[in-house]
Design an enzyme around this catalytic site. Structure first.
Site, PDB file in Angstrom:
ATOM      1  N   HIS A   9       0.007  -5.616  -0.354  1.00  0.00           N
ATOM      2  CA  HIS A   9       0.659  -4.809  -1.196  1.00  0.00           C
ATOM      3  C   HIS A   9       1.937  -3.998  -0.787  1.00  0.00           C
ATOM      4  CE1 HIS A   9      -2.577  -1.234  -0.225  1.00  0.00           C
ATOM      5  NE2 HIS A   9      -1.583  -1.074   0.295  1.00  0.00           N
ATOM      6  N   HIS A  56      -1.266   6.209  -1.251  1.00  0.00           N
ATOM      7  CA  HIS A  56      -0.361   6.286   0.023  1.00  0.00           C
ATOM      8  C   HIS A  56       0.205   7.659  -0.278  1.00  0.00           C
ATOM      9  CE1 HIS A  56      -0.519   2.012  -0.401  1.00  0.00           C
ATOM     10  NE2 HIS A  56      -0.517   1.781   0.923  1.00  0.00           N
ATOM     11  N   HIS A 190       0.061  -5.931  10.438  1.00  0.00           N
ATOM     12  CA  HIS A 190       1.458  -5.026  10.323  1.00  0.00           C
ATOM     13  C   HIS A 190       1.071  -3.584  11.394  1.00  0.00           C
ATOM     14  CE1 HIS A 190      -0.322  -3.503   6.940  1.00  0.00           C
ATOM     15  NE2 HIS A 190       0.791  -2.853   6.766  1.00  0.00           N
ATOM     16  N   GLU A 237      -6.412  -2.011   6.909  1.00  0.00           N
ATOM     17  CA  GLU A 237      -6.550  -2.194   5.380  1.00  0.00           C
ATOM     18  C   GLU A 237      -7.185  -3.210   4.965  1.00  0.00           C
ATOM     19  OE1 GLU A 237      -2.108  -0.275   4.216  1.00  0.00           O
ATOM     20  OE2 GLU A 237      -2.410  -2.514   3.916  1.00  0.00           O
TER      21      GLU A 237
END
Length: 282
Positions: A9, A56, A190, A237
């Protein structure tokens, strides 16, 4: 539960969509990988999507971060994440099903936070764009489900997988014949800061996809440190994908799912993009 969908996402994906950059050379290969998904969705569109993502700092900042939170409202407005709200439709919820899932899952031993007012950020809207494009209104109702993968301690993969199993039981016990899909979002490898900023691990990511398909129970036992070491600080995540995988029929003794589509691409804004569609088989 008819199917599960897994997708990164990345916020820059949303920016590329919003600013008409999807055909540019940098972005075109990534978006091409989701064209089969859009075609699949036209013939497999559910009534409701139970969408697992992480907030977030839109609703939950460092003062309060629930481990698991379910959105029970009738609708959810797109959030302003600093650049104005994204030009996407508001999300229509399903309060009846959400309340039923909350009741059932809590009675199964999972403590959920009930959120009756929630704005949804890119963690939810970017996967919706990737699967549906940008219509005038979303063609499905959505139950947002937030998981804390920002502030340690975060839930274990085993806990997430077991939660998915509880969610499947909850949905199956609902008294309306709804077609429901569960989506797990975030990842893949990441890292956004520190000496390893920009880390991407193709080999590990694809091994994760292999294990997610073939042996999710074993995968769920992988400790947090392996995610961080191999997939970067934000790779954690991926535990959210285990919630979606735990909700599939084979995690409750049914048949193994069919892989309808699998896609992997790097990079997208210094992030590895993974995508998978699994269908339950009767």
């Amino acid at each position: 539960m008819s199917a599960s969908v897994y997708s990164s996402h990345v916020p820059a994906i949303g920016a590329a969509i919003d600013h008409g950059k999807t055909a540019e050379p940098y972005w075109a290969p990534m978006f091409a990988g989701f064209e089969p998904s859009k075609a699949w969705m036209k013939t497999h569109r559910p009534d409701v999507v139970f969408l697992v993502y992480n907030d977030h700092a839109t609703n939950f900042d460092l003062s309060v971060i629930p481990t698991f939170a379910i959105g029970t409202a009738a609708e959810f407005e797109p959030a302003d994440e600093g650049y104005g709200a994204r030009p996407v439709p508001k999300v229509i919820g399903h309060p009846e099903l959400a309340s039923h899932i909350a009741q059932s899952v809590i009675q199964q031993g999972f403590d959920l936070t009930l959120v009756n007012e929630l704005k949804v950020d890119h963690g939810l809207t970017v996967p919706m764009n990737l699967m549906f494009g940008t219509p005038a209104e979303w063609p499905v109702r959505v139950i947002p489900f937030h998981v804390n993968v920002v502030q340690y301690p975060v839930p274990s993969g085993a806990r997430c997988f077991a939660l998915g199993q509880a969610i499947r039981r909850a949905i199956e016990s609902f008294d309306q014949p709804l077609n429901v899909q569960i989506w797990g979002t975030g990842g893949m490898s990441h890292q956004l800061q520190g000496p390893r900023a920009g880390l991407i691990n193709r080999e590990w990511d694809n091994a994760f996809l292999d294990r997610l398909i073939a042996d999710p129970q074993d995968l769920s036992a992988m400790p947090h440190i392996d995610y961080v070491r191999e997939a970067g600080s934000e790779g954690i995540e991926l535990v959210m994908w285990l919630i979606a995988r735990g909700a599939m029929a084979d995690a409750g003794g049914g048949r193994s799912p069919r892989v309808a589509h699998r896609f992997y691409h790097v990079p997208a804004s210094n992030t590895a993009v993974g995508h998978l569609i699994l269908e339950n088989q009767a």
